[in-house]
Design an enzyme around this catalytic site. Sequence first.
Site, mmCIF file in Angstrom:
data_model
loop_
_atom_site.group_PDB
_atom_site.id
_atom_site.type_symbol
_atom_site.label_atom_id
_atom_site.label_comp_id
_atom_site.label_asym_id
_atom_site.label_seq_id
_atom_site.Cartn_x
_atom_site.Cartn_y
_atom_site.Cartn_z
ATOM 1 N N SER A 20 0.591 -1.342 -0.141
ATOM 2 C CA SER A 20 -0.099 -0.121 -0.065
ATOM 3 C C SER A 20 0.954 1.235 0.224
ATOM 4 C CB SER A 20 -1.143 0.237 1.093
ATOM 5 O OG SER A 20 -0.102 -0.385 2.481
ATOM 6 N N ASN A 107 -2.994 -1.336 13.688
ATOM 7 C CA ASN A 107 -3.846 -0.821 13.634
ATOM 8 C C ASN A 107 -4.707 0.104 14.137
ATOM 9 O OD1 ASN A 107 -4.662 -3.276 12.503
ATOM 10 N ND2 ASN A 107 -5.098 -4.001 14.139
ATOM 11 N N THR A 152 -38.775 28.375 -12.552
ATOM 12 C CA THR A 152 -38.998 26.862 -11.876
ATOM 13 C C THR A 152 -39.052 26.636 -13.739
ATOM 14 O OG1 THR A 152 -41.349 27.355 -12.277
ATOM 15 C CG2 THR A 152 -40.614 28.063 -9.909
ATOM 16 N N HIS A 153 -38.425 24.591 -12.935
ATOM 17 C CA HIS A 153 -38.674 23.772 -13.887
ATOM 18 C C HIS A 153 -37.994 24.149 -15.030
ATOM 19 C CE1 HIS A 153 -42.747 22.582 -12.419
ATOM 20 N NE2 HIS A 153 -43.069 23.328 -12.274
ATOM 21 N N SER A 274 -12.302 25.171 -29.769
ATOM 22 C CA SER A 274 -12.500 23.444 -30.539
ATOM 23 C C SER A 274 -10.906 23.357 -31.383
ATOM 24 C CB SER A 274 -13.675 23.900 -30.825
ATOM 25 O OG SER A 274 -13.709 23.148 -31.833
ATOM 26 N N LYS A 280 -15.532 28.405 -31.299
ATOM 27 C CA LYS A 280 -16.334 27.874 -29.946
ATOM 28 C C LYS A 280 -15.668 28.616 -28.993
ATOM 29 C CE LYS A 280 -18.609 23.965 -29.775
ATOM 30 N NZ LYS A 280 -19.832 24.195 -29.076
ATOM 31 N N GLU A 287 -17.821 22.122 -16.722
ATOM 32 C CA GLU A 287 -17.831 20.958 -17.059
ATOM 33 C C GLU A 287 -18.274 20.092 -16.719
ATOM 34 O OE1 GLU A 287 -18.733 20.741 -22.096
ATOM 35 O OE2 GLU A 287 -18.173 22.663 -21.659
ATOM 36 N N TYR A 314 -10.273 -5.604 13.411
ATOM 37 C CA TYR A 314 -9.732 -4.724 12.117
ATOM 38 C C TYR A 314 -9.340 -6.003 11.420
ATOM 39 C CZ TYR A 314 -5.931 -3.646 8.587
ATOM 40 O OH TYR A 314 -5.229 -3.104 7.857
HETATM 41 N N1 ARG Z 1 -1.203 -1.047 5.723
HETATM 42 C C1 ARG Z 1 -2.046 -1.082 6.738
HETATM 43 C C2 ARG Z 1 -3.514 -0.473 6.701
HETATM 44 O O1 ARG Z 1 -3.914 0.339 5.446
HETATM 45 C C3 ARG Z 1 -2.177 -0.775 8.253
HETATM 46 C C4 ARG Z 1 -2.407 -1.871 8.620
HETATM 47 C C5 ARG Z 1 -2.562 -3.088 8.358
HETATM 48 N N2 ARG Z 1 -2.176 -4.029 9.900
HETATM 49 C C6 ARG Z 1 -2.271 -5.723 10.355
HETATM 50 N N3 ARG Z 1 -3.094 -6.120 10.910
HETATM 51 N N4 ARG Z 1 -2.397 -5.246 8.994
HETATM 52 O O2 ARG Z 1 -4.639 -0.646 6.358
#
Ligand code: ARG
Length: 455
Positions: A20, A107, A152-153, A274, A280, A287, A314
């Site tokens: 991650s 965690n 309105t509308h 454009s 344009k 948008e 968790y």
């Molecule tokens: N990278 C993990 C997350 O974003 C951190 C917590 C991971 N804890 C674990 N017990 N694997 O949630």
Amino acid sequence: MWGGRFSAKPAELMQAINVSIGFDRRLAAQDLAGSRAHAAMLRKQGVITSADEAAIQQGLATIEGEMADGSFPFRDEFEDIHMNVEARLRELIGPVAGRLHTARSRNDQVAVDFRLWVRDACDRTIEQLRSLQRALVAKAEANADTLMPGFTHLQPAQPVTFGHHLMAYVEMFGRDAGRFADARKRMNECPLGAAALAGSPFPIDREATARALGFDRPTANSLDSVSDRDFALEALSAATLCGVHLSRLSEEIVIWTTPQFGFIRLSDAFTTGSSIMPQKKNPDAAELIRAKVGRLMGSLTQLTIVMKGLPLAYSKDMQEDKVPTFEAFDALELSLAAMAGMVDDLEPVPAKMAAAAGAGFSTATDLADWLVRNLDMPFRDAHHVTGAAVKRAETLGCDLSELPLSELQALSQGITADVYEVLTPRASAASRKSYGGAAPDQVRAQVARWKEMLK
Ligand code: ARG
């Protein structure tokens, strides 16, 4: 980090799905702040020595420097931001780095990091909303008297002013800011010290770490602390609603800039050309902002589905909380900035607006009200007489104010020439003096109220 229990390395695919650091590196500043508060607290509580704390703080400061100058080595092999920091700390200060993780788990670490990030995002958004409101209030003040049709509308309804219309969005964005502030208040409890899920046997001081990180108090249940992401969901719902408001203003800008409406002009700075049609000038920013609500709502949906049905406490599912949240706030930040820029940039075309304000028999209600006031007619009857007047004007191809008095008197005998005074769009708008109404003085009063609040 957990080599003791393992004898083989993870499969490449395991690493690929697990890693991650590519996105949670955005939590680096929060992770360092959390670690610094935790280390200081551990020393104060006698869990680690002063010398150990000093080494840890110094190492963390070095890492902070590396993050700032871009030299910090983010490495996939260490999976996430927490382990990247810890691994680097060990390289810098040796085995004493291992003491930092006493009475802590990833965690509660990720729970505190992410809360801090979302809290900052809410604060930034509130500031941006205020800037956008200031831009709207300034345009509204300059256009408190600029007539435009109210719809309105999307059909002409009654004349209002451009200032009044813009102030409607000031109210919406004010409520949006209020929602972010509410969410912030509720999320401002510190999960640090919940550890893996059950709390810690060490004599930790959760009040102290909460205070050091700017939280109001520590969270009161360790399982809840590490297992809910409702704070992010609240922020994402506020973001979605804000995106809905932004999309409505965007849509109006798109409509107003068409040659058919021509109510406003955007400068070259906020339009694009454009590649084929030389004439344009397109309102692309409006948008794109209109479309971004898809990302916001998509993020809210994503995270809602991630959280639904998760057992306490968790689960790794929750690692999927970050990408949608980051994406949503990136989109919102850009949208709010671009909208503020566009509001600042736009110039009304008062002649076009005024002409449209008088079109479509927009003062018909004023005629009905005149009949009620001056001839003591019940409103339903006045509505009927006015409807007939509109029909007659349509047949004759003229506006209500151009109907000869004889025509009006044929519909209701008592009508006198002073009826024409209420049939102009300006008189119509000016007459709407009820609190919050379209009368320029009411608009100016709201402008003054908001200017004070936005100081
Ligand atoms: N990278 C993990 C997350 O974003 C951190 C917590 C991971 N804890 C674990 N017990 N694997 O949630």
